[in-house]
Design a protein around this motif. Structure first.
Motif, PDB file in Angstrom:
ATOM      1  N   VAL A   3      -7.665  10.373  -2.428  1.00 16.41           N
ATOM      2  CA  VAL A   3      -7.854  10.724  -1.026  1.00 16.41           C
ATOM      3  C   VAL A   3      -8.464  12.121  -0.993  1.00 16.41           C
ATOM      4  O   VAL A   3      -8.019  13.007  -1.717  1.00 16.41           O
ATOM      5  CB  VAL A   3      -6.509  10.687  -0.264  1.00 16.41           C
ATOM      6  CG1 VAL A   3      -6.676  11.130   1.166  1.00 16.41           C
ATOM      7  CG2 VAL A   3      -5.911   9.294  -0.324  1.00 16.41           C
ATOM      8  N   GLU A  61      -4.156   6.730  -2.748  1.00 17.59           N
ATOM      9  CA  GLU A  61      -3.671   5.468  -2.201  1.00 17.59           C
ATOM     10  C   GLU A  61      -3.608   4.477  -3.346  1.00 17.59           C
ATOM     11  O   GLU A  61      -4.541   4.378  -4.147  1.00 17.59           O
ATOM     12  CB  GLU A  61      -4.609   4.929  -1.123  1.00 17.59           C
ATOM     13  CG  GLU A  61      -4.589   5.712   0.155  1.00 17.59           C
ATOM     14  CD  GLU A  61      -5.520   5.125   1.205  1.00 17.59           C
ATOM     15  OE1 GLU A  61      -6.397   4.301   0.854  1.00 17.59           O
ATOM     16  OE2 GLU A  61      -5.366   5.485   2.368  1.00 17.59           O
ATOM     17  N   LYS A  67       0.857  -1.184   0.000  1.00 14.07           N
ATOM     18  CA  LYS A  67       0.000   0.000   0.000  1.00 14.07           C
ATOM     19  C   LYS A  67       0.890   1.230   0.000  1.00 14.07           C
ATOM     20  O   LYS A  67       1.752   1.388   0.859  1.00 14.07           O
ATOM     21  CB  LYS A  67      -0.901   0.029   1.229  1.00 14.07           C
ATOM     22  CG  LYS A  67      -1.748   1.282   1.329  1.00 14.07           C
ATOM     23  CD  LYS A  67      -2.513   1.329   2.632  1.00 14.07           C
ATOM     24  CE  LYS A  67      -3.230   2.656   2.782  1.00 14.07           C
ATOM     25  NZ  LYS A  67      -3.837   2.781   4.108  1.00 14.07           N
ATOM     26  N   THR A  98       0.783   5.405  -0.068  1.00 15.81           N
ATOM     27  CA  THR A  98      -0.029   6.609   0.089  1.00 15.81           C
ATOM     28  C   THR A  98       0.807   7.802  -0.351  1.00 15.81           C
ATOM     29  O   THR A  98       1.904   8.018   0.175  1.00 15.81           O
ATOM     30  CB  THR A  98      -0.481   6.791   1.547  1.00 15.81           C
ATOM     31  OG1 THR A  98      -1.152   5.596   1.968  1.00 15.81           O
ATOM     32  CG2 THR A  98      -1.430   7.962   1.680  1.00 15.81           C
TER      33      THR A  98
END
Length: 108
Positions: free
Chosen positions: A67, A73, A11, A13
């Protein structure tokens, strides 16, 4: 850039400025272009190096989510090759008799 590994998935971000820096903003508008593909591959390499993410997968499913505060993300989900299924070969017939459905399910 924040990079984490969750259940074998990478993941990433990104802030709003990082989204532009790594050309990920192009992916939202030009998803089939070579530049957007190269941007995602480069981001995968950088993020994987940050956390030591190693996988034997050759293909990844990629999910992008904007986001609300800006940025996005990105999830890199490894897709492993499915192994060939092995089928048992039988000769002749077999007959089974069960007294209950539950017994038949347990046998399966």
């Amino acid at each position: 850039m924040t990079v984490t590994v969750i259940d074998g998935q990478l993941k990433v971000t990104l802030s709003d400025t990082e989204t532009v820096k790594y050309n990920i903003d192009r992916v939202f508008f030009e998803k089939d272009s070579d530049q957007s593909s190269k941007a995602l591959v480069l981001l995968l390499k950088i993020a994987a190096a940050q956390v030591g993410f190693n996988t034997d997968a050759q293909n990844f499913k990629i999910e992008l989510y904007p986001v609300f505060s800006g940025g996005c993300e990105i999830y890199f989900i490894p897709e492993r090759l499915k192994s060939a299924s092995v089928r048992a070969t039988t000769r002749g017939w077999s007959v089974f008799e069960f007294e209950t459905c539950e017994a038949a399910l347990k046998t399966c």
